[in-house]
Write a protein that holds these residues in place. Structure first.
Motif, PDB file in Angstrom:
ATOM      1  N   THR A  47     -65.587  29.176 -40.105  1.00 29.35           N
ATOM      2  CA  THR A  47     -65.577  30.641 -40.054  1.00 29.35           C
ATOM      3  C   THR A  47     -66.165  31.267 -41.316  1.00 29.35           C
ATOM      4  OG1 THR A  47     -63.351  30.784 -40.991  1.00 29.35           O
ATOM      5  CG2 THR A  47     -63.535  30.620 -38.592  1.00 29.35           C
ATOM      6  N   GLY A  48     -66.495  30.450 -42.311  1.00 29.20           N
ATOM      7  CA  GLY A  48     -67.062  30.964 -43.558  1.00 29.20           C
ATOM      8  C   GLY A  48     -66.032  31.199 -44.635  1.00 29.20           C
ATOM      9  N   THR A  49     -64.782  30.903 -44.367  1.00 32.96           N
ATOM     10  CA  THR A  49     -63.707  31.091 -45.341  1.00 32.96           C
ATOM     11  C   THR A  49     -63.691  29.924 -46.318  1.00 32.96           C
ATOM     12  OG1 THR A  49     -62.405  32.206 -43.654  1.00 32.96           O
ATOM     13  CG2 THR A  49     -61.231  31.453 -45.598  1.00 32.96           C
ATOM     14  N   VAL A  50     -63.507  30.244 -47.588  1.00 33.19           N
ATOM     15  CA  VAL A  50     -63.414  29.199 -48.601  1.00 33.19           C
ATOM     16  C   VAL A  50     -61.998  28.627 -48.581  1.00 33.19           C
ATOM     17  CG1 VAL A  50     -63.577  28.677 -51.062  1.00 33.19           C
ATOM     18  CG2 VAL A  50     -65.178  30.281 -50.027  1.00 33.19           C
ATOM     19  N   VAL A  51     -61.900  27.318 -48.372  1.00 34.62           N
ATOM     20  CA  VAL A  51     -60.619  26.616 -48.330  1.00 34.62           C
ATOM     21  C   VAL A  51     -60.663  25.481 -49.339  1.00 34.62           C
ATOM     22  CG1 VAL A  51     -60.139  27.196 -45.918  1.00 34.62           C
ATOM     23  CG2 VAL A  51     -61.395  25.112 -46.456  1.00 34.62           C
ATOM     24  N   VAL A  52     -59.543  24.808 -49.508  1.00 33.70           N
ATOM     25  CA  VAL A  52     -59.445  23.677 -50.425  1.00 33.70           C
ATOM     26  C   VAL A  52     -59.180  22.418 -49.619  1.00 33.70           C
ATOM     27  CG1 VAL A  52     -58.083  22.671 -52.293  1.00 33.70           C
ATOM     28  CG2 VAL A  52     -58.640  25.091 -52.344  1.00 33.70           C
ATOM     29  N   ILE A  53     -59.871  21.361 -49.965  1.00 34.05           N
ATOM     30  CA  ILE A  53     -59.583  20.053 -49.378  1.00 34.05           C
ATOM     31  C   ILE A  53     -58.863  19.251 -50.444  1.00 34.05           C
ATOM     32  CG2 ILE A  53     -60.545  17.914 -48.487  1.00 34.05           C
ATOM     33  CD1 ILE A  53     -62.694  19.539 -47.161  1.00 34.05           C
ATOM     34  N   ALA A  54     -57.653  18.818 -50.114  1.00 35.21           N
ATOM     35  CA  ALA A  54     -56.817  18.060 -51.044  1.00 35.21           C
ATOM     36  C   ALA A  54     -56.752  16.617 -50.572  1.00 35.21           C
ATOM     37  CB  ALA A  54     -55.413  18.656 -51.094  1.00 35.21           C
ATOM     38  N   PRO A  83     -53.878  18.867 -41.267  1.00 35.50           N
ATOM     39  CA  PRO A  83     -54.284  17.476 -41.433  1.00 35.50           C
ATOM     40  C   PRO A  83     -55.469  17.074 -40.565  1.00 35.50           C
ATOM     41  CG  PRO A  83     -52.286  17.603 -40.142  1.00 35.50           C
ATOM     42  CD  PRO A  83     -52.616  19.002 -40.572  1.00 35.50           C
ATOM     43  N   GLU A  84     -55.726  17.814 -39.517  1.00 38.91           N
ATOM     44  CA  GLU A  84     -56.804  17.477 -38.595  1.00 38.91           C
ATOM     45  C   GLU A  84     -57.917  18.504 -38.714  1.00 38.91           C
ATOM     46  OE1 GLU A  84     -56.735  14.747 -36.676  1.00 38.91           O
ATOM     47  OE2 GLU A  84     -54.769  14.237 -37.453  1.00 38.91           O
ATOM     48  N   ALA A  85     -59.055  18.073 -39.218  1.00 32.43           N
ATOM     49  CA  ALA A  85     -60.238  18.925 -39.293  1.00 32.43           C
ATOM     50  C   ALA A  85     -61.458  18.010 -39.264  1.00 32.43           C
ATOM     51  CB  ALA A  85     -60.222  19.770 -40.563  1.00 32.43           C
ATOM     52  N   PRO A  86     -62.572  18.511 -38.767  1.00 32.37           N
ATOM     53  CA  PRO A  86     -63.759  17.660 -38.702  1.00 32.37           C
ATOM     54  C   PRO A  86     -64.231  17.250 -40.097  1.00 32.37           C
ATOM     55  CG  PRO A  86     -64.146  19.791 -37.623  1.00 32.37           C
ATOM     56  CD  PRO A  86     -62.778  19.811 -38.179  1.00 32.37           C
ATOM     57  N   GLY A  87     -64.545  15.978 -40.249  1.00 34.51           N
ATOM     58  CA  GLY A  87     -65.085  15.488 -41.510  1.00 34.51           C
ATOM     59  C   GLY A  87     -64.059  15.061 -42.536  1.00 34.51           C
ATOM     60  N   LEU A  88     -62.769  15.124 -42.202  1.00 35.71           N
ATOM     61  CA  LEU A  88     -61.731  14.730 -43.155  1.00 35.71           C
ATOM     62  C   LEU A  88     -61.427  13.241 -43.038  1.00 35.71           C
ATOM     63  CD1 LEU A  88     -58.952  17.470 -43.083  1.00 35.71           C
ATOM     64  CD2 LEU A  88     -60.700  17.086 -44.798  1.00 35.71           C
TER      65      LEU A  88
END
Length: 146
Positions: A47-54, A83-88
């Motif tokens: 969606t274009g929102t900046v999030v953090v991947i930990a 916990p479930e997202a594409p590319g994780l």
């Protein structure tokens, strides 16, 4: 569009919770680090929102992942852990700020889970209060007829 989630904010919440922030030196597998800890990075979602991947790293990375998730989903932190997202990878989660409706639903779910325990607690308090009143009347010389 949800609020932007920044690495330094999430890192502060996790380090205040007692977790160790690791510095990424090179691309390693999660269990190749000697100490347990986490590594954060910024990401822009669909969606274009900046999030953090930990990411959780160390010999006990699964425990660290659970600690991170539970710390970030506490009511005063107000984050959502996905916990479930594409590319994780298996040791990574997406962290973003929770919306008001998500926080309200989390609060209602907690109240539903605690309802049986609260009912039992109130019942035990009422029984203890009745027993104390009965004992006080008996000590005063009053006894019940039956």
């Amino acid at each position: 569009m949800p609020r932007t989630t920044r690495v330094h904010t999430i890192a502060a919440h996790l380090t205040n919770g007692g977790l160790t922030r690791l510095r990424p030196t090179e691309a390693r597998q999660p269990d190749q680090y000697e100490t347990d800890g986490f590594i954060l990075r910024q990401h822009r979602d669909d969606t274009g929102t900046v999030v953090v991947i930990a990411g959780a790293y160390g010999p006990y990375w699964l425990r660290t992942l659970h600690e991170m998730s539970s710390r970030l989903e506490q009511p005063h932190v107000k984050c959502i852990v996905l916990p479930e997202a594409p590319g994780l990878a298996d040791h990574e989660v997406v962290v973003r700020w929770a919306t008001s409706s998500e926080l309200q639903e989390r609060k209602r779910a907690l109240a539903r889970a605690q309802a049986p325990l609260l009912a039992l607690l109130r019942q035990n308090e009422a029984a203890a209060k009745a027993a104390a009143e009965r004992q006080a009347r008996e000590d005063a010389g009053q006894t019940s007829l039956w």
